[in-house]
Design an enzyme around this catalytic site. Structure first.
Site, PDB file in Angstrom:
ATOM      1  N   ASP A 439     -33.050   9.118  30.939  1.00 46.60           N
ATOM      2  CA  ASP A 439     -34.022   8.546  30.143  1.00 46.60           C
ATOM      3  C   ASP A 439     -34.460   6.621  30.572  1.00 46.60           C
ATOM      4  O   ASP A 439     -33.145   6.212  31.009  1.00 46.60           O
ATOM      5  CB  ASP A 439     -34.438   8.450  28.554  1.00 46.60           C
ATOM      6  CG  ASP A 439     -35.659   8.607  27.753  1.00 46.60           C
ATOM      7  OD1 ASP A 439     -36.883   8.410  29.139  1.00 46.60           O
ATOM      8  OD2 ASP A 439     -36.101   8.941  26.995  1.00 46.60           O
ATOM      9  N   ASP A 496     -44.438  12.565  27.764  1.00 42.57           N
ATOM     10  CA  ASP A 496     -44.455  12.889  26.572  1.00 42.57           C
ATOM     11  C   ASP A 496     -45.018  13.137  25.795  1.00 42.57           C
ATOM     12  O   ASP A 496     -45.183  13.414  24.826  1.00 42.57           O
ATOM     13  CB  ASP A 496     -44.129  11.035  26.496  1.00 42.57           C
ATOM     14  CG  ASP A 496     -42.517  10.524  26.367  1.00 42.57           C
ATOM     15  OD1 ASP A 496     -41.499  11.479  27.072  1.00 42.57           O
ATOM     16  OD2 ASP A 496     -42.708   9.127  26.315  1.00 42.57           O
TER      17      ASP A 496
END
Length: 692
Positions: A439, A496
């Site tokens: 990430d 997301d």
């Protein structure tokens, strides 16, 4: 005169140079006959001169030169070691034409050498182009463009991409006009806001027909795009790193690869070229012949509340639904109880895992799933042991604005990369892990190319020592999606947002560049925390089945009916994934703007699946016919509705598809299209086609 041509079955690119001057692209389009006279082509490419102009038109070369009176943006802006601006003038030096074409030009007075590199892949129809600047003594670089290309004159607009968190891959159509379309991303990563891609459709082009030109700049740092129309009518396209990204003087600078293609079959021709090239040439697969596993990620089930018995229960339920990989997301390390602390403290939290990760991993393996884990290596929280020990490792000033309560680590420092390698490799050596969700949750405090190169170096080192580990590029969703990071990773987290309606559009637009095999798509919770919407399980499941399928909800919330639907769709995906991994994703031209539809066509053309998503309420009552594409017009196809069980009782008519398979010719399916049953919005029809 110098002339060069680059050819495949679909396109020809012709370069020509007058005397010793830099070459320019004098033709790029449909494949030319072998006997085409390039000298004549070069001569007829020249435009006329009239009043109010110079007596000759300065070349729109591969690197337009200000010193040759070029009236638009130059391709190189550079200063010497003392900071004095240079005005280079390059002349022919040498060339080589082996596996790639290299053209070398020299400015002896300023001690500069410019090399242009072109490589063509005749199977994917992608041309890779790159510019390298070498200097005899260190120079400061402001701007270096990859090989500069002309834009087509038969085009009224360009399509580029913007976006935001949970809203990636938004398309912008901008009309050509005198002046410049200037896109620059100075956030230090690829960015939700400026995906480095451009499609230029010629007049009349659609998804399925007409001519189009595609561009992608394969770099994970900041980039700059210039699309400029000069007053004489010529148009140029420039790509490069964001300006002033190089903070130090150096003797060599390189652009990233620029991937380009010409399409005679609309936007889809660009899309399939990029999809195939990424999948078959750029990605390095740890297990090339293995099917893409159904993915389970625990983030939206538990967030930071890690509890081994609960995780084991969730894993058991995920496996029962069909998952084949279990990914432990953020919260397993340090004192990570929320997003304000412990980033960079990469050791297992003994409070949450008193016996370490092995009991959970053993349980996951016992269910027949592999195990993956989350890292955010390039970031650090001020509230962390490592920041307290090494505050100088953080990138940027002490008074900088934090992002998600964190700073970025300075990846240009070897000590930082060594520390991260040691911590991450210790976890990978101690545990049987085959997947990392990598990430990157904030933008950088300033653009810096050395940061991107440092991140690449760390990933490359880990890949070399742990070649069996697959890596997903995530950056708050789709903030780091490009062919540069995908040389090192095998999957992207596109957004997301697990909202199926948002995903439908995001996936549709991302398919202009990305194939199914790299594009993660998950069945989210019933209530989507990023949009506040609730969607039926059938819609959520089928949208995820359009790409690399996974789940990211708490399986404990599912009703028996929802679990049954999810098992059914997952089983369908597993039964079809072998050919879908190799399929082309073709965007369809829908006569109803409420319908977002695509056709995934097998490599051998023998079968396809159509996903027709209803994104809004239609203006008319009944569905309009949906035209298919790229079929054999003379062949017969057996067409069936894969999700017949989803027909609502308000669909009261008798379209033939509702009662069973129909046989139709490719010509009819492409000319008239297939008529679908009625449905509510936020629903998906799935059509299967087999060539008879």
């Amino acid at each position: 005169m110098h002339h060069w041509r680059i050819d495949d079955a679909r396109q020809t690119l012709v370069l020509a140079a007058t005397g010793e001057r830099l070459p320019q692209v004098v033709y790029w389009g449909p494949a030319l006959p072998a006997q085409e006279n390039l000298a004549t082509l070069h001569a007829t490419h020249a435009i006329d001169v009239t009043g109010g102009m110079l007596d000759a038109n300065p070349d729109l070369s591969l690197c337009p030169e200000a010193t040759r009176s070029f009236p638009g943006q130059p391709g190189l802006i550079v200063r010497d070691g003392e900071g004095t601006p240079l005005l280079p003038k390059f002349c022919y030096d040498s060339e080589s034409n082996g596996n790639d074409l290299r053209l070398i030009y020299r400015d002896a007075a300023n001690g500069l050498t410019l090399t242009f590199i072109f490589a063509l892949d005749p199977d994917t129809h992608i041309i890779t182009a790159q510019t390298v600047l070498d200097a005899d003594a260190p120079v400061h670089l402001h701007w270096l463009a990859a090989p500069v290309l002309p834009a087509p004159q038969h085009s009224g607009e360009m399509i580029d991409f913007s976006g935001r968190w949970c809203g990636e891959f938004q398309t912008n159509r901008t009309a050509w006009s005198a002046g410049m379309r200037y896109r620059e991303n100075r956030t230090g990563r690829t960015g939700h806001e400026h995906f480095p891609g451009l499609i230029i459709p010629c007049t009349g082009a659609t998804n399925t027909q007409g001519e189009a030109y595609g561009f992608h700049y394969g770099w994970s740092g900041g980039h700059r795009m210039i699309a400029e129309e000069l007053q004489d009518g010529r148009r140029q396209i420039q790509w490069g790193h964001a300006a002033r990204m190089e903070t130090e003087a150096a003797t060599q600078f390189k652009t990233a690869p620029l991937y380009i293609t010409y399409s005679p079959s609309g936007l889809n021709g660009c899309a399939t070229a990029f999809q195939r090239h990424l999948r078959d040439r750029i990605i390095t697969w740890p297990k090339p012949d293995a099917p893409r596993p159904v993915h389970y990620n625990c983030w939206e089930a538990i967030y930071f509340d890690h509890n081994v018995p609960a995780l084991k229960d969730i894993a058991t339920r995920a496996a029962d639904l069909g998952a084949e990989r279990f990914v432990l997301d953020d919260g397993w390390f340090g004192q990570r109880d929320d997003d304000t602390r412990s980033l960079s403290d990469w050791t297992v939290d003994p409070r949450k895992y008193p016996d370490g990760l092995h009991p959970l991993i053993d349980h996951v393996h016992g269910l027949g799933m592999t195990f993956g884990i989350w890292f955010e290596p390039e970031m650090i929280n001020p509230d962390s042991d490592i920041h307290r020990a090494h505050p100088d490792w953080a990138l940027g000033g002490e008074d900088q604005t934090l992002g998600r309560q964190q700073k970025a680590l300075n990846m240009a420092l070897p000590a930082v990369r060594d520390f991260l390698y040691d911590r991450m490799s210790a976890i990978l050596r101690e545990h049987p892990i085959d997947y990392i969700k990598w990430d990157h949750n904030r933008v950088l405090p300033m653009p810096d190319a050395a940061q991107t190169r440092g991140s690449y170096a760390l990933i490359d080192r880990l890949r070399a020592d742990f070649p069996q580990v697959e890596i997903e590029s995530c950056a708050s969703g789709g903030g780091r999606v490009d062919f540069g990071i995908l040389q090192r990773t095998q999957r992207v987290w596109l957004s997301d947002s697990n909202d199926a309606l948002e995903r439908l559009r995001i996936q549709h637009n991302a398919a202009l560049f990305l194939p199914l095999s790299v594009t993660g798509s998950h069945v989210g919770p019933r209530y989507c925390h990023t949009s506040g919407r609730m969607h039926d399980i059938t819609f959520r499941a089928w949208v995820a089945a359009q790409r690399h399928m996974g789940f990211e909800m708490d399986p404990r919330e599912l009703t028996d009916k929802e679990a049954t639907v999810l098992r059914h769709v997952t089983a369908w995906w597993k039964a079809n994934r072998d050919w879908m991994q190799r399929a082309d994703i073709l965007r369809l031209d829908s006569a109803d703007p409420a319908v977002i539809a695509e056709q995934q066509l097998a490599a051998d053309g023998a079968r396809f699946v159509v996903f027709a998503g209803k994104a809004d309420t239609s203006a008319q009552i009944a569905p309009r016919p949906l035209r298919l594409t790229a079929l054999d017009p003379n062949a017969q196809y057996l067409i069936s509705l894969a999700n017949q069980q989803d027909i609502h009782h308000l669909s009261r008519g008798t379209p033939a598809l509702k009662s069973g398979p129909v046989t139709l010719t490719g010509r009819y399916l492409m000319a008239n299209g297939i008529t679908l049953p009625w449905s509510f919005p936020d629903r998906m029809w799935v059509l299967e086609g087999k060539k008879l």
